[in-house]
Structures are given as structure tokens and as C-alpha cells.
Design an enzyme around this catalytic site. Structure first.
Site, PDB file in Angstrom:
ATOM      1  N   GLU A 114      52.792  49.642  14.133  1.00  0.00           N
ATOM      2  CA  GLU A 114      52.979  48.184  14.031  1.00  0.00           C
ATOM      3  C   GLU A 114      54.467  47.839  14.035  1.00  0.00           C
ATOM      4  O   GLU A 114      54.889  46.851  14.640  1.00  0.00           O
ATOM      5  CB  GLU A 114      52.275  47.667  12.764  1.00  0.00           C
ATOM      6  CG  GLU A 114      50.754  47.794  12.876  1.00  0.00           C
ATOM      7  CD  GLU A 114      50.020  47.488  11.587  1.00  0.00           C
ATOM      8  OE1 GLU A 114      50.196  48.235  10.599  1.00  0.00           O
ATOM      9  OE2 GLU A 114      49.271  46.504  11.544  1.00  0.00           O
ATOM     10  N   GLU A 134      43.569  52.956  10.332  1.00  0.00           N
ATOM     11  CA  GLU A 134      43.214  52.284   9.068  1.00  0.00           C
ATOM     12  C   GLU A 134      41.721  52.323   8.754  1.00  0.00           C
ATOM     13  O   GLU A 134      41.339  52.415   7.589  1.00  0.00           O
ATOM     14  CB  GLU A 134      43.706  50.830   9.090  1.00  0.00           C
ATOM     15  CG  GLU A 134      45.212  50.677   8.931  1.00  0.00           C
ATOM     16  CD  GLU A 134      45.964  50.777  10.248  1.00  0.00           C
ATOM     17  OE1 GLU A 134      45.363  51.151  11.279  1.00  0.00           O
ATOM     18  OE2 GLU A 134      47.170  50.481  10.254  1.00  0.00           O
TER      19      GLU A 134
HETATM   20  N1  CAA Z   1      51.470  57.689   3.450  1.00  0.00           N
HETATM   21  C1  CAA Z   1      51.868  58.533   2.494  1.00  0.00           C
HETATM   22  N2  CAA Z   1      52.024  59.842   2.671  1.00  0.00           N
HETATM   23  C2  CAA Z   1      51.741  60.331   3.886  1.00  0.00           C
HETATM   24  C3  CAA Z   1      51.311  59.505   4.953  1.00  0.00           C
HETATM   25  C4  CAA Z   1      51.182  58.125   4.690  1.00  0.00           C
HETATM   26  N3  CAA Z   1      50.823  57.244   5.650  1.00  0.00           N
HETATM   27  N4  CAA Z   1      51.090  60.271   6.038  1.00  0.00           N
HETATM   28  C5  CAA Z   1      51.394  61.532   5.668  1.00  0.00           C
HETATM   29  N5  CAA Z   1      51.792  61.576   4.377  1.00  0.00           N
HETATM   30  C6  CAA Z   1      52.188  62.735   3.595  1.00  0.00           C
HETATM   31  C7  CAA Z   1      51.005  63.629   3.250  1.00  0.00           C
HETATM   32  O1  CAA Z   1      50.335  63.128   2.122  1.00  0.00           O
HETATM   33  C8  CAA Z   1      51.708  64.933   3.004  1.00  0.00           C
HETATM   34  O2  CAA Z   1      52.290  64.902   1.720  1.00  0.00           O
HETATM   35  P1  CAA Z   1      52.194  66.207   0.744  1.00  0.00           P
HETATM   36  O3  CAA Z   1      52.945  67.289   1.491  1.00  0.00           O
HETATM   37  O4  CAA Z   1      52.883  65.751  -0.487  1.00  0.00           O
HETATM   38  O5  CAA Z   1      50.746  66.512   0.608  1.00  0.00           O
HETATM   39  C9  CAA Z   1      52.849  64.929   4.015  1.00  0.00           C
HETATM   40  O6  CAA Z   1      53.040  63.564   4.391  1.00  0.00           O
HETATM   41  C10 CAA Z   1      52.559  65.709   5.267  1.00  0.00           C
HETATM   42  O7  CAA Z   1      51.304  65.244   5.774  1.00  0.00           O
HETATM   43  P2  CAA Z   1      50.093  66.236   6.126  1.00  0.00           P
HETATM   44  O8  CAA Z   1      50.136  67.437   5.270  1.00  0.00           O
HETATM   45  O9  CAA Z   1      48.849  65.417   6.105  1.00  0.00           O
HETATM   46  O10 CAA Z   1      50.508  66.628   7.606  1.00  0.00           O
HETATM   47  P3  CAA Z   1      49.522  67.059   8.790  1.00  0.00           P
HETATM   48  O11 CAA Z   1      50.418  67.564   9.870  1.00  0.00           O
HETATM   49  O12 CAA Z   1      48.449  67.964   8.287  1.00  0.00           O
HETATM   50  O13 CAA Z   1      48.799  65.705   9.262  1.00  0.00           O
HETATM   51  C11 CAA Z   1      48.760  63.360   9.873  1.00  0.00           C
HETATM   52  C12 CAA Z   1      49.577  64.678   9.844  1.00  0.00           C
HETATM   53  C13 CAA Z   1      47.573  63.535  10.820  1.00  0.00           C
HETATM   54  C14 CAA Z   1      49.676  62.260  10.386  1.00  0.00           C
HETATM   55  C15 CAA Z   1      48.242  63.053   8.451  1.00  0.00           C
HETATM   56  O14 CAA Z   1      49.340  63.137   7.545  1.00  0.00           O
HETATM   57  C16 CAA Z   1      47.651  61.685   8.293  1.00  0.00           C
HETATM   58  O15 CAA Z   1      46.524  61.454   8.713  1.00  0.00           O
HETATM   59  N6  CAA Z   1      48.404  60.755   7.668  1.00  0.00           N
HETATM   60  C17 CAA Z   1      47.910  59.414   7.388  1.00  0.00           C
HETATM   61  C18 CAA Z   1      47.960  58.546   8.617  1.00  0.00           C
HETATM   62  C19 CAA Z   1      47.392  57.182   8.311  1.00  0.00           C
HETATM   63  O16 CAA Z   1      46.257  57.006   7.878  1.00  0.00           O
HETATM   64  N7  CAA Z   1      48.237  56.129   8.516  1.00  0.00           N
HETATM   65  C20 CAA Z   1      47.830  54.762   8.281  1.00  0.00           C
HETATM   66  C21 CAA Z   1      48.220  54.379   6.881  1.00  0.00           C
HETATM   67  S1  CAA Z   1      47.592  52.824   6.430  1.00  0.00           S
HETATM   68  C22 CAA Z   1      48.673  51.717   7.043  1.00  0.00           C
HETATM   69  O17 CAA Z   1      49.552  52.008   7.826  1.00  0.00           O
HETATM   70  C23 CAA Z   1      48.502  50.361   6.439  1.00  0.00           C
HETATM   71  C24 CAA Z   1      48.698  49.233   7.347  1.00  0.00           C
HETATM   72  O18 CAA Z   1      48.635  49.235   8.553  1.00  0.00           O
HETATM   73  C25 CAA Z   1      48.848  47.954   6.751  1.00  0.00           C
END
Ligand code: CAA
Length: 257
Positions: A114, A134
């Protein structure tokens, strides 16, 4: 704000803003948005800065979304306030009078996508991944993603991305018009800076007026937008850059803006 979470480097006329929390894949916090707003205040009023590049630290992520740890603490009112803050700051990026380029170096998800869509131009590393995941969290995009994605790639593709939450790769993002071009991850910042350089020696006032004509005009019907463009075209004739640009052409020398 934790200063180190948002870095600013000025390289001649180019400002590079880096989201610097690679351990959390540069997840976007309240501090990050407030910090970005403060940087925009500074950079918009700095006459030496012509172009802004936004990128993420590390080689894994541009930004993997809004900070889910923060989302976990929110009730509906808190969620509304977070969305309003993020939307206000992304609007500031979109309305920045200077061109903005997102150099997307990895995951570009949720709020990260975004934010990237608020930039004028997106360049992606071939390793980048895009998505609005999301729905996997039981929420919807809240930083105007439903609106900007539909406007950029069309309603059908936006709905497919948002309803499935699936990621697409950089090549697919380019094919659907979400990014302008794809380069190797090693070339990403060089390419972004070369592009920024091609804008930084042009007329800043003409670029600002062009940006207003495109962004505001796209929200109008064609006839009204064309009239609006003619007004901005007229306004460009009142600028020192117009005097210099046209005189330089007639004198067969490069313009100095
Ligand atoms: N917020 C907070 N922490 C996050 C994050 C996020 N959006 N994305 C990743 N992290 C953190 C993980 O929790 C992890 O922290 P720890 O090492 O402390 O456990 C670290 O970053 C590394 O992430 P992964 O271990 O998960 O890394 P991966 O390579 O296995 O996976 C990924 C990568 C597929 C991007 C996965 O991290 C993921 O799915 N992240 C979330 C993505 C997501 O859902 N984003 C949308 C958020 S909601 C939003 O954005 C709201 C809005 O529009 C209004």
C-alpha cells in the site's frame, strides 16, 4: 521515533529513505509512519532534493506489511486510528511535489504494498514478491490498498489478489502494471538512482505540475481533466523554468533548471 528504524541518505539531488527493521522484515509501525511524515516535511522543503527513493533494509523485504504485533493490540477504534495515520502519510507520499520511486527489494506485502502504491514509480528486484495477505489475518487492507490496487491493476485483478491473499512474483507484478520494471536485485538501487537522475536535471516545477495533472486529473471525467490540464499548462508558462527551458532550446544549449 527510534531513529535507526528509518534511515535517510542524501546523495546530491536524490534522497534515499530506508525502512530499517530487517529482523521484522521492515514491518510498518506507528513510529515508521510518523518518522516518514517528519522526513517528508524536511525533504519537501529542501530545495537541493529533487527525487525521493523509498526502499527497505536487507535483502528480504521492502516491507512485509503493517506491524502484526501492533495490530494484535488494537480494538476497532485503534485500528481506525492506525489506518488513518497510515493513509495520511501515504497520501503525503502520493502528493509529494517531488517524484517518488519505490525500489522494491523483497517482500512487498499488505501495508508495504500500500505504501509502494503511493509512490509515483515502482521498480522491483527480480526476487520481490507482492501481495495483500490481510484476509489470512481476518482483516482487510486498511491503508487504501483496496482503492489504489484497483486503480492500478483494475478491479478484477485487485479482487483476485485481495480475496486470495496469494503472493505474485515480480514478473507477474510487472505484467499487470503493479510495477514499472524488474531488474536484478544487484542492479536495483543503481537503476533507481539512474531513473531518479533522469528526473533530477529536468524542471522541478514542470514535474510537479505534470504530477498534479495526472493524479488529480485521473479522478475527474475526461473533459474536466483536460480543462484542468490546460490550466496547469498555462501555469507552467508563468515559471522561470519555462523561460529558461524554451530560451535554452532556441539558443541550442542544455537548459539549466
Ligand atoms: N509484522 C510484524 N512482524 C513481521 C511481519 C509483520 N507484517 N512480517 C514478518 N514479521 C516478522 C516475523 O514475525 C519474524 O519475526 P521473529 O523472527 O521475531 O519470529 C520475522 O519478521 C521474520 O519473518 P518470518 O520468520 O515469518 O520469515 P519467513 O521468511 O518465514 O516468511 C513472510 C516471510 C512470508 C513475509 C512472513 O513473514 C509473513 O507472512 N509475514 C506477514 C505478512 C503479512 O501478513 N502482511 C500483512 C500485514 S497486515 C497489514 O499490512 C495491515 C494493513 O494493510 C492495514
Amino acid at each position: 521515533m527510534t531513529e535507526a528504524k528509518l534511515l535517510l541518505a542524501k546523495e546530491g539531488p536524490i534522497a534515499v529513505i530506508t525502512f530499517n527493521n530487517p529482523k521484522a522484515l521492515n514491518a510498518l509501525t506507528v513510529d515508521a509512519f510518523e518518522g516518514l511524515e517528519t522526513l517528508l516535511d524536511e525533504l519537501e522543503s529542501d530545495p537541493d532534493i529533487r527525487v525521493l527513493i523509498l526502499t527497505g533494509a536487507g535483502d528480504k523485504a521492502f516491507a512485509a506489511g503493517g506491524d502484526i504485533a501492533h495490530l494484535a493490540s488494537l480494538d476497532a477504534d485503534g485500528a481506525r486510528k492506525f489506518a488513518q495515520l497510515a493513509q495520511r502519510v501515504i497520501d503525503r507520499v502520493e502528493n509529494c511535489p517531488k517524484p517518488t520511486i519505490a525500489a522494491i527489494n523483497g517482500y512487498c506485502l499488505g501495508g508495504g504494498n500500500e505504501l509502494a502504491m503511493g509512490c509515483d514509480i515502482r521498480i522491483a528486484a527480480d526476487t520481490a514478491k507482492f501481495g495483500q495477505p490481510e484476509v489470512k489475518l481476518g482483516i482487510i487492507p486498511g491503508f487504501a490498498g483496496t482503492q489504489r490496487l484497483a486503480r492500478l491493476v483494475g478491479k478484477g485483478l485487485a479482487k483476485e489478489m485481495i480475496f486470495t491473499g496469494e503472493m505474485i512474483n515480480a514478473e507477474e507484478a510487472c505484467r499487470i502494471g503493479l510495477v514499472n520494471r524488474v531488474v536484478t536485485k544487484e542492479q536495483l538501487m543503481t537503476e533507481a538512482k539512474v531513473l531518479a537522475g533522469k528526473m533530477s536535471d529536468k524542471s522541478a516545477s514542470a514535474i510537479t505540475l505534470s504530477k498534479e495533472a495526472i493524479d488529480n486529473g485521473m479522478e475527474m471525467d475526461f473533459a474536466r481533466a483536460s480543462r484542468y490540464e490546460a490550466e496547469l499548462f498555462a501555469l507552467s508558462f508563468t515559471t522561470a523554468d519555462c523561460q529558461e527551458g524554451i530560451r535554452a532550446f532556441l539558443e541550442k544549449r542544455p537548459a539549466k533548471f
